[in-house]
Motif scaffolding. Structure first.
Motif, mmCIF file in Angstrom:
data_model
loop_
_atom_site.group_PDB
_atom_site.id
_atom_site.type_symbol
_atom_site.label_atom_id
_atom_site.label_comp_id
_atom_site.label_asym_id
_atom_site.label_seq_id
_atom_site.Cartn_x
_atom_site.Cartn_y
_atom_site.Cartn_z
ATOM 1 N N HIS A 15 0.886 -1.188 0.000
ATOM 2 C CA HIS A 15 0.000 0.000 0.000
ATOM 3 C C HIS A 15 0.909 1.219 0.000
ATOM 4 O O HIS A 15 1.945 1.237 0.684
ATOM 5 C CB HIS A 15 -0.853 -0.080 1.271
ATOM 6 C CG HIS A 15 -1.841 1.006 1.487
ATOM 7 N ND1 HIS A 15 -2.268 1.881 0.505
ATOM 8 C CD2 HIS A 15 -2.537 1.362 2.615
ATOM 9 C CE1 HIS A 15 -3.162 2.715 1.022
ATOM 10 N NE2 HIS A 15 -3.334 2.417 2.296
ATOM 11 N N GLU A 59 0.195 4.367 1.019
ATOM 12 C CA GLU A 59 -0.073 5.456 1.971
ATOM 13 C C GLU A 59 1.150 5.660 2.884
ATOM 14 O O GLU A 59 1.856 4.693 3.214
ATOM 15 C CB GLU A 59 -1.343 5.151 2.790
ATOM 16 C CG GLU A 59 -1.950 6.415 3.360
ATOM 17 C CD GLU A 59 -3.330 6.233 3.976
ATOM 18 O OE1 GLU A 59 -3.870 5.104 3.984
ATOM 19 O OE2 GLU A 59 -3.874 7.251 4.454
ATOM 20 N N ASP A 104 1.800 5.972 5.942
ATOM 21 C CA ASP A 104 2.022 5.244 7.198
ATOM 22 C C ASP A 104 2.686 3.895 6.956
ATOM 23 O O ASP A 104 3.223 3.285 7.884
ATOM 24 C CB ASP A 104 0.718 5.076 7.994
ATOM 25 C CG ASP A 104 -0.445 4.584 7.172
ATOM 26 O OD1 ASP A 104 -0.586 5.011 6.011
ATOM 27 O OD2 ASP A 104 -1.236 3.770 7.687
ATOM 28 N N HIS A 105 2.676 3.423 5.701
ATOM 29 C CA HIS A 105 3.331 2.151 5.366
ATOM 30 C C HIS A 105 4.540 2.346 4.459
ATOM 31 O O HIS A 105 5.520 1.619 4.555
ATOM 32 C CB HIS A 105 2.353 1.209 4.659
ATOM 33 C CG HIS A 105 1.036 1.111 5.348
ATOM 34 N ND1 HIS A 105 0.878 0.404 6.511
ATOM 35 C CD2 HIS A 105 -0.162 1.666 5.066
ATOM 36 C CE1 HIS A 105 -0.384 0.525 6.911
ATOM 37 N NE2 HIS A 105 -1.019 1.287 6.060
ATOM 38 N N HIS A 115 -6.807 -0.066 1.200
ATOM 39 C CA HIS A 115 -7.821 0.937 1.140
ATOM 40 C C HIS A 115 -7.726 1.831 -0.111
ATOM 41 O O HIS A 115 -8.738 2.355 -0.580
ATOM 42 C CB HIS A 115 -7.663 1.645 2.483
ATOM 43 C CG HIS A 115 -7.586 3.016 2.781
ATOM 44 N ND1 HIS A 115 -6.578 3.682 3.420
ATOM 45 C CD2 HIS A 115 -8.544 3.918 2.588
ATOM 46 C CE1 HIS A 115 -6.877 4.905 3.640
ATOM 47 N NE2 HIS A 115 -8.052 5.090 3.139
ATOM 48 N N ASP A 134 -3.899 -2.866 5.415
ATOM 49 C CA ASP A 134 -4.948 -2.229 6.228
ATOM 50 C C ASP A 134 -6.090 -3.197 6.576
ATOM 51 O O ASP A 134 -6.771 -3.017 7.607
ATOM 52 C CB ASP A 134 -5.545 -1.033 5.476
ATOM 53 C CG ASP A 134 -4.696 0.226 5.578
ATOM 54 O OD1 ASP A 134 -3.800 0.279 6.431
ATOM 55 O OD2 ASP A 134 -4.935 1.153 4.793
ATOM 56 N N TYR A 181 -11.967 0.228 13.278
ATOM 57 C CA TYR A 181 -11.090 0.441 12.122
ATOM 58 C C TYR A 181 -11.826 0.061 10.829
ATOM 59 O O TYR A 181 -11.771 0.786 9.824
ATOM 60 C CB TYR A 181 -9.813 -0.396 12.264
ATOM 61 C CG TYR A 181 -8.788 -0.087 11.199
ATOM 62 C CD1 TYR A 181 -7.778 0.834 11.434
ATOM 63 C CD2 TYR A 181 -8.862 -0.695 9.960
ATOM 64 C CE1 TYR A 181 -6.850 1.131 10.443
ATOM 65 C CE2 TYR A 181 -7.948 -0.395 8.964
ATOM 66 C CZ TYR A 181 -6.940 0.516 9.216
ATOM 67 O OH TYR A 181 -6.047 0.817 8.224
ATOM 68 N N HIS A 221 -1.645 -2.559 11.008
ATOM 69 C CA HIS A 221 -1.879 -1.831 12.260
ATOM 70 C C HIS A 221 -2.447 -2.821 13.270
ATOM 71 O O HIS A 221 -3.330 -3.612 12.935
ATOM 72 C CB HIS A 221 -2.910 -0.705 12.087
ATOM 73 C CG HIS A 221 -2.583 0.289 11.027
ATOM 74 N ND1 HIS A 221 -1.639 1.274 11.176
ATOM 75 C CD2 HIS A 221 -3.104 0.474 9.788
ATOM 76 C CE1 HIS A 221 -1.585 2.012 10.077
ATOM 77 N NE2 HIS A 221 -2.461 1.551 9.217
HETATM 78 FE FE1 FEO Z 1 -4.418 3.143 4.254
HETATM 79 FE FE2 FEO Z 1 -2.753 2.341 7.074
HETATM 80 O O1 FEO Z 1 -3.051 3.278 5.471
#
Ligand code: FEO
Length: 396
Positions: A83, A85, A87-88, A149, A168, A193, A224
């Motif tokens: 992914h 994004e 955060d990853h 996502h 995610d 979540y 996560h």
């Molecule tokens: Fe869709 Fe944890 O980023």
């Protein structure tokens, strides 16, 4: 003694993610009172080593400390980007400066990685659905799983160990423990979540479940929250949530300016509960409507309690309704409870929102001028009973 906790989640597979205890909101919509984790994993094969996703910026020292502790004299050959994004994938450029690895991502992932992280062409390669990369005794199999996502998302599966890196999907903003049997309130946080990230894309989440239904899974390692070494509970929960089934449950959100609406809501809620409806009540004056998310996953009815303010619903109600609309829950019925003073308007506007924006059936209204009399309260109880019968009739 090791400086860092890097649990071996399966033979040769290590958790090198970081816990962000301080984070209190995510994407400006998800409230995270427990913070969150940015999970990343090292997979050591006999010949090659892969890093599964990276980490959020700001964790460079801890992250590279953990990787160094696990790697020893090994080097990273592949960085799998499930992914894009931040955060990853946020630390992919940082890692590429420190090793000779090639990034592996879906075709759309390659484009996003180049857009966001300026990764040069010779350091990244697109992998196809079902493509396999051999690490020696372990293989990485890439499973297309878009919109879980963002459009580029994919899963990575290790068939030899029946282990799924789900990114995610199956995640939770939960910093307690490393494994599901160590963590607290695992399903509660996973549900919240799911509501925030997956529920607006529920059809894609159903496809995600279809994608993995025929593969054997003994461990789910999401991006996560805790690693599931007992994955059946979360798989069963996702089957239920992605089905869009609702329960005889009502979420009442209200605003009260002079305690009048609050009193009406209390009477209505008690009458619903007396009929066996599971009821959640949220005062929008003192609560953040973003806290509603988890309850929306299986709630059948939404009740809005609002005074009339200048011919409309109270603006705090509108904030809550907009959040509900954004999350696209499987609600079926709506109800408006209103008290007005010198002018009407809120009920009409509230019903229009239920019908046109939330696309749910307005099942009734209670509209009272000023404070309710004893007769009015009796009418509220009767209305609530009728509404409870309607909510329950779906299960008949
Ligand atoms: Fe869709 Fe944890 O980023």
């Amino acid at each position: 003694m090791n400086a860092y906790a890097t649990p071996e989640i399966a033979d040769g597979i290590f958790h090198v993610g970081c816990k962000d205890w301080k984070r209190r909101v995510f994407d400006a919509i998800a409230i995270t009172p427990l913070g969150t984790t940015y999970n990343s994993y090292i997979v050591r094969g006999a010949d090659k080593t892969a890093l599964i996703d990276t980490n959020h910026k700001g964790f460079e020292d801890e992250y590279t400390g953990k990787i160094g502790q696990v790697l020893g004299s090994h080097t990273i050959d592949y960085i799998v980007m499930n992914h894009a994004e931040p955060d990853h994938a946020g630390l992919i450029p940082y890692m590429l400066d420190r090793c000779d690895a090639t990034v592996l991502a879906s075709e759309k992932g390659v484009k996003l990685a180049q857009l966001y992280y300026k990764i040069p062409d010779n350091r990244i390669r697109a992998v196809a659905d079902n493509e396999i990369v051999d690490l020696g005794g372990k293989t990485l199999q890439f499973l297309s799983a878009p919109h879980l996502h963002w459009p580029e998302t994919m899963f990575t599966y290790i068939p030899e160990q029946k282990l799924l890196f789900s990114c995610d999907f199956f995640s939770a903003h939960n910093t307690t423990g490393f494994f599901d049997d160590e963590a607290e309130d695992v399903i509660l946080w996973a549900k919240k979540y799911y509501a925030e990230i997956m529920m607006p894309l529920a059809k894609m989440a159903q496809k995600g479940m279809d994608r993995i239904k025929d593969i054997e899974i003994e461990i789910i390692a999401p991006s996560h929250g805790p690693v599931y070494r007992n994955p059946q509970t979360i798989i069963d929960a996702y089957k239920e949530w992605t089905s869009g089934k609702t329960r005889p449950k009502a979420l009442i959100v209200y605003v009260s300016m002079y305690h009048t609406v609050e009193g009406m809501v209390r009477t209505f809620a008690d009458a619903l509960m007396a009929e066996g409806i599971d009821v959640r009540v949220v005062d929008l004056t003192t609560s953040d409507p973003r806290e509603l998310a988890g309850d929306l996953v299986d709630t059948r009815a939404l009740v809005l309690g609002t005074p009339t303010l200048l011919g409309n619903v109270h603006p705090l109600s509108m904030f809550a309704l907009n959040i509900v609309k954004t999350l696209r829950p499987p609600l079926k019925y709506g109800y408006i409870i209103n008290s007005y003073g010198w002018g009407k308007g809120a009920v009409k506007k509230g019903i229009a929102y239920l019908e046109e924006k939330l696309r749910i059936e307005p099942a009734g209204t209670v509209e009272i001028n000023g404070a309710p009399t004893d007769e009015d309260n009796e009418m509220i109880r009767k209305s609530a009973k009728e509404f409870a019968d309607k909510i329950k009739s779906d299960d008949a």
